[in-house]
Design a protein around this motif. Structure first.
Motif, PDB file in Angstrom:
ATOM      1  N   PRO A 107       1.055  -1.606  -0.011  1.00 38.50           N
ATOM      2  CA  PRO A 107      -0.060   0.183   0.493  1.00 38.50           C
ATOM      3  C   PRO A 107       1.014   1.298  -0.124  1.00 38.50           C
ATOM      4  O   PRO A 107       0.540   2.026  -0.162  1.00 38.50           O
ATOM      5  CB  PRO A 107      -0.471  -0.065   1.423  1.00 38.50           C
ATOM      6  N   CYS A 141       1.397   1.625  -6.014  1.00 38.04           N
ATOM      7  CA  CYS A 141       0.883   0.922  -4.781  1.00 38.04           C
ATOM      8  C   CYS A 141      -0.583   0.649  -4.676  1.00 38.04           C
ATOM      9  O   CYS A 141      -1.850   1.206  -5.329  1.00 38.04           O
ATOM     10  CB  CYS A 141       0.636   1.547  -3.556  1.00 38.04           C
ATOM     11  N   TRP A 142      -1.242  -0.316  -3.907  1.00 39.45           N
ATOM     12  CA  TRP A 142      -2.874  -1.042  -3.420  1.00 39.45           C
ATOM     13  C   TRP A 142      -3.142  -0.778  -2.103  1.00 39.45           C
ATOM     14  O   TRP A 142      -2.566  -0.325  -1.387  1.00 39.45           O
ATOM     15  CB  TRP A 142      -2.921  -2.057  -4.438  1.00 39.45           C
ATOM     16  N   ARG A 143      -4.459  -0.688  -2.566  1.00 43.26           N
ATOM     17  CA  ARG A 143      -5.594  -0.755  -1.988  1.00 43.26           C
ATOM     18  C   ARG A 143      -6.266  -2.336  -1.475  1.00 43.26           C
ATOM     19  O   ARG A 143      -6.827  -1.214  -2.932  1.00 43.26           O
ATOM     20  CB  ARG A 143      -5.704   0.631  -1.055  1.00 43.26           C
ATOM     21  N   ARG A 160     -10.001   4.563  -6.298  1.00 45.44           N
ATOM     22  CA  ARG A 160      -9.291   4.115  -6.962  1.00 45.44           C
ATOM     23  C   ARG A 160      -8.412   3.009  -6.062  1.00 45.44           C
ATOM     24  O   ARG A 160      -8.679   2.673  -4.835  1.00 45.44           O
ATOM     25  CB  ARG A 160      -8.056   4.997  -7.565  1.00 45.44           C
ATOM     26  N   ARG A 161      -8.066   2.130  -6.460  1.00 47.57           N
ATOM     27  CA  ARG A 161      -7.503   1.153  -5.804  1.00 47.57           C
ATOM     28  C   ARG A 161      -5.910   0.537  -5.936  1.00 47.57           C
ATOM     29  O   ARG A 161      -5.380  -0.214  -5.468  1.00 47.57           O
ATOM     30  CB  ARG A 161      -8.272  -0.184  -5.804  1.00 47.57           C
ATOM     31  N   GLU A 162      -5.155   1.591  -7.000  1.00 44.37           N
ATOM     32  CA  GLU A 162      -4.375   1.228  -7.230  1.00 44.37           C
ATOM     33  C   GLU A 162      -3.785   3.429  -7.338  1.00 44.37           C
ATOM     34  O   GLU A 162      -4.851   3.918  -8.214  1.00 44.37           O
ATOM     35  CB  GLU A 162      -3.493   0.499  -8.296  1.00 44.37           C
ATOM     36  N   HIS A 163      -2.146   2.731  -7.771  1.00 41.41           N
ATOM     37  CA  HIS A 163      -2.403   4.858  -7.487  1.00 41.41           C
ATOM     38  C   HIS A 163      -0.446   4.375  -7.726  1.00 41.41           C
ATOM     39  O   HIS A 163       0.042   3.774  -6.838  1.00 41.41           O
ATOM     40  CB  HIS A 163      -1.860   6.125  -7.023  1.00 41.41           C
TER      41      HIS A 163
HETATM   42  O1  LIG Z   1      -2.203   7.039  -0.179  1.00 37.94           O
HETATM   43  C1  LIG Z   1      -3.633   5.730   0.388  1.00 37.94           C
HETATM   44  C2  LIG Z   1      -3.178   4.938  -1.678  1.00 37.94           C
HETATM   45  C3  LIG Z   1      -2.500   4.102  -1.496  1.00 37.94           C
HETATM   46  C4  LIG Z   1      -3.174   2.738  -2.442  1.00 37.94           C
HETATM   47  C5  LIG Z   1      -3.314   2.754  -2.867  1.00 37.94           C
HETATM   48  C6  LIG Z   1      -4.646   4.469  -3.132  1.00 37.94           C
HETATM   49 BR1  LIG Z   1      -5.286   4.273  -4.757  1.00 37.94          BR
HETATM   50  N1  LIG Z   1      -4.008   5.098  -2.336  1.00 37.94           N
END
Ligand SMILES: OCc1cccc(Br)n1
Length: 447
Positions: A103, A132-134, A143-146
Motif C-alpha cells: 500500500p 501501490c494498492w489498497r 481507485r485501488r491503485e496509484h
Molecule cells: O494513499 C492511499 C493509497 C494507497 C494505495 C492505493 C491508493 Br489508490 N491510495
C-alpha cells in the motif's frame, strides 16, 4: 493471448484444444475494479510526469531503487488503526504464505536497508516510483491503485534532510509551472503532540494511534474524534489540550505553549532557517494541525496542498526514526515523502498547466512497390541510426491512406521509394510542414 470467440477445452494428455465453433460473448475488456489502463495518450502523460520525478531525483543525486509490488503481509501489519493497513490488499498465496500488494513504498525501503545492513554507507539518498494498492469496498468508488514517487534520506538525524526533501518537492512543482501562490506546504512536528500528551501522562504506546485519529480531525466530526480518543483512554481534558494545540499557526504561539526549551520548536525554527537558505520559504507555513495518517512518523511532518483547497493533499511525508527498529533493526534516522500520480494531475488541470504531448514521428517511409520493401527497410534503418523517429509503413498502401496516416501521426516528412526514382538512386520526399516535394539522395535526407 486471451481466447475470444473460441471455447477452450482441455482433454487429457492433449493440452489445451480450442474449438472455434462455439461463439462466446466478449470477455470483459475493462481492467479490474479501481484500476486503470494506460492507452498511449494516458501513458504519454504518465511518462511525462515520471520523467520529471526522475529528473528532480537525479538533480538531487538520489539513486533509483525498486522492490516487488508483492510483499510479505507482516511488513504492513501495524496496530495503530491506520486506513492504509485496514485496506490492505492481502491474501494467502498457493504456498500458504500471507502476502500483500504494497500500500506504500517506505516499509519495502526499510526492509531493503535492513537487508543490506553494514554493506551500506550512510547517508542513503534513494528514490522509487512504484504502484501501490489498497482494497477498498467500492462503495466510495475510489481507485485501488496509484503510482507513488518516494524520496528518502536514511542516516541523517538533523532537519537538513527534511529541508533537502522539501527543496526537491518545490523544484518539482516549479518545473511544472506551479508556484507558491498555487501550492503551500504545511509543516509541523509530531513532537508537538508528544509534548502535549506527556502533560496528560498519556502512555507512549498510545502515541501512534492518537496521531492516526488526530489526522482525521478535518474529515470527521469532533464528537467522533473525541469518541475514538476516549477509546484510547485519552481523558476529555487531554482531548481539549490536543485540539487546542492543533490550532496553533505560529512558532511564537508554539513556543508559548511548549516553552523555549522545546525540541519541536528548535527543529521547526532550524527547518525554516534552512528553507530561507534554499529560497523556498514562501512555500512553507507552520501549521500544527498537520499530523499525517501514518503511524510511524516521529518528528517533522509535512504536506503540500492547493491553496484554493479544492483538492486532497498533493504529497506528504515526514521523519520516521523508529521504523527500522520496529522491524528489529538498529535505530536509524530516516525521513521521506510520497507523491501520488493523481492529485497532481487534477491540480495541473485546474491551473491550465497540462502539457501538450503528441505522438512525435519525424519520417514516414513507404515502399510504393513490393520489390522495394527491403530498400525501404534500409532507408528506415539509416534514418533511425541517425536518431530520427521513423514509422515504416509495413503493408503496401494506397497514397490516399498514407497521407491520412501522416496526418494522424503529425509526421514531419514522407519518404517514398518509387521504382523510377530508386533506379536513379533517389527518393521522393514530401516535407509535410512546407508541403514542398523533391527528389533527394539518401545522404540528403539527413542534411
Ligand atoms: O494513499 C492511499 C493509497 C494507497 C494505495 C492505493 C491508493 Br489508490 N491510495
Amino acid at each position: 493471448r486471451g481466447m475470444v470467440g473460441g471455447r477452450v477445452t482441455t482433454t487429457a494428455n492433449e493440452g489445451i484444444q480450442t474449438d472455434s465453433t462455439t461463439l462466446t460473448s466478449l470477455i470483459s475488456v475493462d481492467p479490474p475494479r479501481g484500476t486503470r489502463d494506460f492507452p498511449p495518450e494516458d501513458m504519454r502523460l504518465r511518462s511525462w510526469l515520471f520523467q520529471h520525478f526522475r529528473e528532480v531525483s537525479r538533480l538531487f543525486a538520489f539513486e533509483e531503487i525498486d522492490f516487488p509490488v508483492l510483499e510479505s503481509e507482516e511488513l504492513f501489519v501495524r496496530k495503530a488503526g491506520e486506513e492504509i493497513t485496514q485496506q490492505l490488499y492481502n491474501f494467502e498465496d498457493k504456498g500458504g504464505r500471507r502476502v500483500a500488494l504494497r500500500p506504500e513504498l517506505t516499509p519495502s525501503l526499510a526492509r531493503l536497508v535492513l537487508q543490506k545492513g553494514k554493506s551500506l554507507s550512510l547517508p542513503l539518498k534513494w528514490f522509487a516510483i512504484g504502484q501501490c494498492w489498497r482494497y477498498e469496498r467500492m462503495t466510495r468508488g475510489r481507485r485501488r491503485e496509484h503510482y507513488q514517487w518516494n524520496m528518502d534520506i536514511i542516516g541523517i538525524s538533523g532537519v537538513e534532510a527534511e529541508a533537502e526533501l522539501l527543496s526537491a518537492i518545490v523544484t518539482f512543482f516549479t518545473r511544472l509551472g506551479i508556484t507558491a501562490s498555487d501550492v503551500g506546504i504545511k509543516i509541523s512536528n509530531r513532537k508537538v503532540l508528544q509534548a502535549v500528551l506527556a502533560r496528560y501522562s498519556i502512555p507512549d504506546e498510545s502515541f501512534a494511534a492518537v496521531c492516526v485519529i488526530v489526522d482525521k480531525i478535518e474529515k470527521l466530526p469532533r464528537s467522533e474524534i473525541e469518541n475514538e480518543l476516549a477509546a484510547l483512554q485519552v481523558p476529555s481534558d487531554a482531548i481539549d489540550g490536543i485540539l487546542q494545540a492543533l490550532t496553533l499557526k505560529s512558532l511564537d504561539d508554539l513556543e508559548d505553549l511548549l516553552g523555549a526549551e522545546s525540541g519541536a520548536v528548535a527543529e521547526l525554527k532550524q527547518l525554516f532557517a534552512l528553507a530561507d537558505g534554499y529560497g523556498f520559504s514562501d512555500w512553507l507555513n507552520f501549521d500544527a494541525s498537520v499530523v499525517r495518517g501514518l503511524a510511524y512518523y516521529t518528528g517533522t511532518v509535512f504536506e503540500a496542498f492547493d491553496r484554493e483547497r479544492k483538492l486532497r493533499a498533493i504529497c506528504g511525508g515526514g521523519r520516521y526514526d523508529q521504523l527500522l527498529s520496529t522491524y528489529g533493526g538498529a535505530d536509524t534516522p530516516a525521513c521521506g515523502f510520497g507523491f501520488g500520480d493523481a492529485v497532481i494531475i487534477e491540480l495541473l488541470k485546474e491551473r491550465k498547466l497540462m502539457p501538450e504531448l503528441g505522438h512525435v514521428v519525424d519520417d514516414v517511409v513507404l515502399a510504393l512497390e513490393d520489390h522495394l520493401k527491403a530498400p525501404a527497410a534500409m532507408v528506415a534503418a539509416h534514418l533511425r541510426n541517425a536518431g530520427r523517429v521513423v514509422d515504416l509503413v509495413l503493408e503496401t498502401k494506397r497514397l490516399k491512406w498514407v497521407f491520412k496516416h501522416t496526418e494522424r501521426l503529425h509526421a514531419k516528412r514522407l519518404v517514398l521509394l518509387g521504382a523510377t526514382e530508386w533506379n536513379r538512386g533517389t527518393l521522393r520526399v514530401k516535407d509535410l510542414i512546407t508541403r514542398e516535394e523533391s527528389d533527394v539522395t539518401l545522404d540528403d535526407l539527413l542534411t
